[in-house]
Design an enzyme around this catalytic site. Structure first.
Site, PDB file in Angstrom:
ATOM      1  N   THR A 198      -0.580   7.961  -1.483  1.00 49.08           N
ATOM      2  CA  THR A 198      -2.481   7.720  -1.735  1.00 49.08           C
ATOM      3  C   THR A 198      -3.172   6.927  -1.186  1.00 49.08           C
ATOM      4  OG1 THR A 198      -0.942   6.111  -3.533  1.00 49.08           O
ATOM      5  CG2 THR A 198      -1.149   7.910  -3.802  1.00 49.08           C
TER       6      THR A 198
ATOM      7  N   ARG B  69       0.835  -1.207  -0.112  1.00 42.78           N
ATOM      8  CA  ARG B  69       0.075   0.205  -0.426  1.00 42.78           C
ATOM      9  C   ARG B  69       0.866   0.551   0.085  1.00 42.78           C
ATOM     10  NH1 ARG B  69      -5.342   0.708   0.584  1.00 42.78           N
ATOM     11  NH2 ARG B  69      -4.962  -1.502   1.413  1.00 42.78           N
TER      12      ARG B  69
ATOM     13  N   ASP C  33      -2.409 -10.921  12.978  1.00 37.69           N
ATOM     14  CA  ASP C  33      -1.850 -10.784  11.517  1.00 37.69           C
ATOM     15  C   ASP C  33      -1.654 -11.747  10.710  1.00 37.69           C
ATOM     16  OD1 ASP C  33       0.952 -10.423   9.431  1.00 37.69           O
ATOM     17  OD2 ASP C  33      -0.605  -8.416   9.614  1.00 37.69           O
TER      18      ASP C  33
ATOM     19  N   ASP D  95       2.952 -12.464   9.764  1.00 37.19           N
ATOM     20  CA  ASP D  95       3.137 -12.972  11.071  1.00 37.19           C
ATOM     21  C   ASP D  95       3.037 -14.111  11.590  1.00 37.19           C
ATOM     22  OD1 ASP D  95       4.545 -10.519  10.458  1.00 37.19           O
ATOM     23  OD2 ASP D  95       2.817  -9.116  11.910  1.00 37.19           O
TER      24      ASP D  95
END
Length: 209
Positions: free
Chosen positions: A108, A104, A200, A203
């Site tokens: 933006t 990402r 996550d 992870d």
């Protein structure tokens, strides 16, 4: 509109409970994700076409059913999607495996493709996109868009856990894509984590923080 299929088999729900548990370590987490993916694969491949073939058993010649040579592709979204690949390949070992990596953009906030390696005949294959978590839907939507831009027309998205927000976003952006999940959770929290979720997935698969 693409279908939402929630696979609620008791074995899948039991293993999902185990991977949600924060005390489940990386090795067990990886094994469980692999097993969940394989179990979900039975439902995902339910509509594969069959053809009648002639074989000889030890007793006689007979006609029986075989998969009709359908070309399949498995596309994990890096990195967490990698944990689901081996389970799928146990069921469909002839499938080609592509990879797509996204990050990402910090300014933006848009997903950016940093790696994409797909089967050369992608337009001829039914594709199964893998990502354990469907949270905001941003990564899945971008991955599907990139794959479509390469010529793919028949795509299924497979996730272990999804938020209602992520499902809605993907269905709006890609109404032709069916979504397969083991659970639709309650919501996203302020940090865009699925609640109750499992943390996550990347992870927990790879032992990172």
């Amino acid at each position: 509109m693409g279908k939402l299929i929630v696979i609620d088999h008791p074995l899948i729900q039991h293993k999902l409970t185990l991977i949600r548990d924060k005390n489940t370590g990386s090795k067990d987490f990886r094994d469980l994700v692999k097993e969940l993916s394989m179990l979900m694969g039975y439902e995902i491949t339910r509509d594969l076409p069959l053809q009648e073939v002639e074989i000889e058993t030890p007793v006689c010649v007979t006609k029986s059913k075989a998969i009709a040579g359908k070309k399949l592709g498995i596309i994990p979204i890096l990195r967490a999607g990698l944990g689901m690949v081996d389970g799928m390949l146990k069921l469909i070992p002839a499938a080609k495996v592509g990879h797509i990596g996204l990050y990402r953009d910090p300014e933006t906030l848009e997903p950016v493709e940093y790696y994409c390696k797909l089967p050369t005949d992608i337009e001829e294959r039914d594709l199964i996109v893998l990502d354990p978590m469907l949270a905001t839907g941003g990564s899945a939507m971008a991955a599907i868009r990139f794959i479509k831009d390469k010529g793919a027309t028949n795509i299924k998205l497979v996730c272990l856990i999804a938020s209602p927000e992520g499902i809605q976003a993907v269905q709006k952006a890609h109404p032709d894509v069916d979504i397969y999940v083991a659970s639709v959770d309650e919501c996203l929290n302020d940090h865009a984590y699925i609640v109750p979720g499992l943390g996550d997935a990347g992870d927990r698969l790879f032992g990172t923080k």
